[in-house]
Write an enzyme that holds these catalytic residues in place. Structure first.
Site, PDB file in Angstrom:
ATOM      1  CG  MET A  10      31.371  35.544  41.045  1.00  0.00           C
ATOM      2  SD  MET A  10      32.357  34.110  41.575  1.00  0.00           S
ATOM      3  CE  MET A  10      31.368  32.771  40.872  1.00  0.00           C
ATOM      4  CD  GLU A  11      35.589  41.142  39.065  1.00  0.00           C
ATOM      5  OE1 GLU A  11      35.670  42.395  39.055  1.00  0.00           O
ATOM      6  OE2 GLU A  11      35.658  40.451  38.046  1.00  0.00           O
ATOM      7  CG  ASN A  12      33.803  44.070  47.641  1.00  0.00           C
ATOM      8  OD1 ASN A  12      34.208  43.931  48.802  1.00  0.00           O
ATOM      9  ND2 ASN A  12      33.310  45.204  47.212  1.00  0.00           N
TER      10      ASN A  12
END
Ligand code: PNW
Length: 452
Positions: free
Chosen positions: A350-352
């Site tokens: 969901m985030e990187n």
């Protein structure tokens, strides 16, 4: 490097409400703890930055979705501002606030972009903070009430909901270290808020089961901890750091237990969770979101209360502008570890992403962000390695679509694949956005040219 991304793998980008929207009090919205935090002279972030304008996404939503379309995004992960929808946190619904998210979702669906909303990305209604916020056990009910309003309003349009984003950051930054809203510093409060956050997650999942027909999950930040040496002290410090950051929330949610090390970390602030709280936190979820940025190397330290563990800076290794070591192999390790510990749950990244300073940009000139291109290609390759090893990973969201308010670090740290000029609010896709479009179009194979 081996393997490929499965067909239907979902490629997108992420933001969060307070970081991009601006207009925090528009159209009948109530204040959030972030609005209060950035405006209170006793708290506020060092730069004096606020979310009053941010990227002005609230007023530019339509053209921003057009931009997402041009970038080739298949999904957009965003968060909903609770106090836009429920100005007092509970009770009265503000139709104008709700309508903003209805219009956003409709616009995304028209553009064939999958909406991936998160209910809580750190902006608690200030009115609820006045009632104790996450320290009040009723917070679980407040959250379920808000969640149900959103599930009903977007029924049939949103098929995948996330409850909380990174409960560890909420509790550690907001209640222990005081660097994030609401800016408290108490280990007792950190323990209480942590438990109530996970109870709230559980109640929101229950509310979804009663109303919804699709998927609901939760998003955790995971930062794998590597021991600086094999000494018993360093290994124990590493286990404490890992329990505190990586297992404190995932264990209750997915296993119905709390890591044993937490008793040591919290000391007299620790209270065993009653059986009913563990049962509430541990609701079956349809997916887990993983946010991965970096690893840390850990050694024991007599002075580093409360973990008695400290990060060992890796001299000579590449680091981002937020001083995070660039270490893509740890992302593969994280994903393998997660499946090993928690079982074969569908995962979404969901985030990187990474903050790097952009080279000076004169209007219209291309923004060449080679560091970010390299970071993204290497980390997407690390995701592919985990898939090749059998981990069920369904999608990847880059953090972030836009340069935005990086919380306590203000606007100085830029994570976007799209540059935002904070004077004119003009959006300019960086080279990384162009690379990302090629990655999406090729379902991932375009990274091979970058990592060769
Ligand atoms: C995430 N840590 O926060 C958030 O979800 C985003 O809103 C934020 O902009 C992004 O990462 C970049 O910072 C984190 O210290 C903040 O481990 C700190 C940590 C992890 C995640």
């Amino acid at each position: 490097m081996s393997g490929a991304f499965p067909e239907g793998f979902l490629w997108g980008a992420a933001t969060a409400a307070y970081q991009v929207e601006g207009s925090p009090l528009a159209d009948g919205a109530g204040a959030s703890i972030w609005h209060r935090f950035t405006h209170d002279p006793r708290l506020m972030i060092a730069s004096g930055d606020t979310g009053d304008v941010a990227c002005d996404h609230y007023n530019r939503m339509e053209s921003d979705v057009d931009l997402m379309k041009r970038l080739g995004l298949q999904a957009y992960r965003f968060s909903i501002s609770w106090s836009r929808v429920l100005p007092d946190g509970t009770g009265r619904v503000n139709q104008a606030g709700l309508d903003f998210y209805r219009r956003l979702v409709d616009r995304l669906l028209e553009a064939e972009i999958v909406p991936l909303p998160t209910l809580y990305h750190w902006d608690l209604p200030a009115a609820l903070d006045d009632r104790g916020g996450w320290l009040n056990r009723d917070s679980a009910e407040w959250f379920a009430e808000y969640a149900a309003v959103m599930y009903r309003a977007l029924d049939g349009k949103v098929t995948r909901w996330a409850t909380l984003n990174e409960p560890w950051v909420v509790a550690d930054g907001g209640y222990l270290n005081g660097v994030l809203a609401p800016g408290h510093r108490s280990i007792f409060e950190c323990a209480i808020a942590s438990r109530n956050l996970m109870r709230a997650h559980g109640r929101a999942v229950q509310a979804y089961r009663a109303l919804g027909r699709h998927e609901v999950g939760v998003v955790f930040n995971i930062e794998p901890k590597y021991a600086a040496s094999n000494s018993a002290e360093d290994l124990a410090a590493t286990a404490r750091a890992d329990a505190y950051m990586n297992r404190q929330y995932a264990d209750p949610a997915l296993l119905g237990t709390c890591p044993a090390e937490l008793r040591e970390v919290y000391g007299e602030a620790w209270e065993d969770w009653p059986e009913e709280d563990l049962a509430l936190a541990c609701q079956p979820v349809d997916f887990v979101g993983i946010n991965y940025y970096t690893r840390s190397v850990v050694r024991a330290s007599d002075s580093a209360w409360p973990l008695y563990a400290e990060r060992v800076v890796q001299e000579g290794a590449p680091h981002t502008e937020t001083d995070w070591e660039v270490f893509p192999e740890a992302m593969t390790r994280t994903l393998l570890w997660f499946r090993e510990r928690y079982g074969d749950i569908p995962l979404y990244i969901m985030e990187n992403g990474a903050a790097f300073s952009d080279p000076a940009n004169s209007t219209g000139a291309p923004i060449v962000d080679d560091d970010r291109c390299r970071y993204l290609a290497d980390h997407i390759a690390a995701v592919r390695d985990a898939i090749a090893a059998g981990v069920d990973i369904r999608g990847y969201m880059v953090w972030s679509l836009f340069d935005n308010l990086e919380w306590a670090l203000g606007y100085a740290k830029r994570f976007g694949i799209v540059h935002v000029d904070y004077e004119t609010l003009e959006r300019t896709p960086k080279h990384s956005a162009r690379l990302y479009r090629r990655i999406i179009e090729s379902n991932g194979t375009a990274i091979d040219r970058e990592i060769a």
